[in-house]
Design an enzyme around this catalytic site. Sequence first.
Site, PDB file in Angstrom:
ATOM      1  N   LEU A  31       0.839  -1.197   0.000  1.00 61.62           N
ATOM      2  CA  LEU A  31       0.000   0.000   0.000  1.00 61.62           C
ATOM      3  C   LEU A  31       0.870   1.242   0.000  1.00 61.62           C
ATOM      4  CD1 LEU A  31      -2.055  -2.150   1.247  1.00 61.62           C
ATOM      5  CD2 LEU A  31      -3.110  -0.213   2.382  1.00 61.62           C
TER       6      LEU A  31
ATOM      7  N   CYS B  33       9.684  -1.821   0.889  1.00 61.07           N
ATOM      8  CA  CYS B  33       9.020  -0.970   1.882  1.00 61.07           C
ATOM      9  C   CYS B  33       9.941  -0.629   3.048  1.00 61.07           C
ATOM     10  CB  CYS B  33       7.726  -1.622   2.370  1.00 61.07           C
ATOM     11  SG  CYS B  33       6.569  -1.998   1.035  1.00 61.07           S
TER      12      CYS B  33
END
Length: 242
Positions: free
Chosen positions: A167, A197
């Site tokens: 996300l 990430c």
Amino acid sequence: MSTLVQAGAHPVPWIRRDVGLQAYAEVFERMRAFTEARTADTPDELWLVEHPPVFTQGLAGKAEHVLLAGDIPVVQSNRGGQVTFHGPGQVVAYPLVDLRRLGIYVKEYVFRLEAALIQTLEAFGVVGFRVPGAPGVYVNLADPFNLGLPAGPRQDVFEGLGKIAALGIKVSNHCTYHGLSLNVAMDLEPFVRINPCGYAGLRTVDLATLGVRAEPAAVANVLAERLGHHLGHSSNPVPVAF
């Protein structure tokens, strides 16, 4: 006047754009322009995309998390989060949603995006779950069809886990852009060139790695329906060309 919409109650259509394979920078600029131009009455949209190979750096991204970009471009983005990879065989979904109309804040929005991803994986027999403090969706590599997040504290929270969905969002004047990506059947090698990430050594997987054969278009359809459910929109969006 705009109308408050609650997920699952009186769903209204939204515009779905099946973008196809499109350069990240082009889609990024069009999302930003759309969001800057929208008004309280602009319908929400969902853009479904595949990108040619690209690393994208979020606002929190650090250069040292790109270990070896090689021939893959690195594009600076204004989304949240750190570095990730996009490529063919990955479903990328960009919900362009007015959070005021939906009546929720950013934390709840992220929760609903993750819920849509988890339910999409469930439709293909895979158990997806959240890891506290690490946005995205993960699977238990020991048995991704039956096991979830291991119980109890662990020295390495990611031990035995694989990340299957990421996300990264941007909210401007209460309206969202950027979104989420779900790995279906892609070349995963570029993920070893970065700390995904921002997490060194985090393994990234796709449905194909887990033994699930699925076409990205089929996965995109399920994800679109689940996103619509959680974001207050009908499962029959208005299709519009990109």
